[in-house]
Design a protein around this motif. Structure first.
Motif: not given
Length: 232
Positions: A199-207
């Motif tokens: 995610c370009g906001g919180c940087r959480m990696e997506l599946s």
């Protein structure tokens, strides 16, 4: 899905947010906002102290009246001709005099205490009035500085809002509504790019499945920060 209009809207809205943040962080705005609280508190304290002073003054007058009445009784006994009084009458006069003297002693202490409390209250009242006056002057000074800054920004703010209103016509209502909700929650930017796998906001990696969803649908909501992730 073509998100160019909502992204253009977000970019333009970013200019407005920048101005809003500048105004919100302005030192004079912070100071006059603080003065509002101080002025309100000083007003409330002054009102309470004024009422308290009035009550103390009434209590003092009541005690003073009782004191004067007892003094009048003493003077009445002093002026009385004791030569023709019987022993019983003298005993009664002595007992009454002692009772009055005791009352006078008590009343004198209460009067002193009430006078002291009244003096303290009046001093506190004067202090609260000075605090109010000082805070009021400071409020006016910094409110004027802030208002001048705000006035200088108004043409730019009006221009941006007009442009935003024009852009809204080309945006899907559902996307615009979601954007405004995120904006109200102070999540800016609301629409963020998919960067690599995150995610370009919180940087959480997506599946892998989520990345595929973004690519197929054009966008999806981040489970972590709730921003809208879009695929460029």
């Amino acid at each position: 899905m073509d998100l160019s209009n909502i992204l253009e809207y977000q970019k333009k809205d970013g200019e407005l947010i920048k101005i809003e943040r500048e105004l919100a962080s302005n030192p004079s705005r912070k100071i006059f906002s603080e003065m509002v609280a101080i002025v309100k508190k000083a007003q409330e304290k002054s009102g309470a102290l004024e009422q308290r002073a009035g009550n103390l003054a009434k209590d003092y007058e009541a005690l003073r009246k009782a004191y004067d009445e007892n003094i009048a009784q003493v003077e009445k006994f002093i002026s009385k001709d004791l030569k023709n009084c019987s022993e019983k009458e003298l005993e009664n006069i002595l007992s009454a005099s002692n009772s009055i003297l005791n009352n006078l002693n008590i009343l004198e202490k209460k009067l002193f205490s009430e006078a002291e409390n009244l003096n303290i209250t009046l001093n506190e009242f004067e202090s609260a009035k000075k605090q109010y006056g000082s805070a009021r002057a400071k409020y006016n000074e910094h409110k004027q500085v802030y208002d001048t800054l705000l006035k200088s920004k108004e043409p730019e703010i009006t221009k941006i809002k007009t442009e935003l209103a024009s852009l809204e016509n080309g945006i899907e209502p559902k996307l615009l509504s979601r954007y405004k909700q995120l904006r109200a929650d102070k999540l800016y930017p609301a629409f963020v790019r998919l960067i690599d796998k995150s995610c370009g906001g919180c940087r959480m990696e997506l599946s892998a499945a989520e990345i595929e969803k973004v690519k197929n649908n054009g966008y999806m909501e981040c489970d972590n920060c709730h921003r809208i992730i879009y695929f460029n």
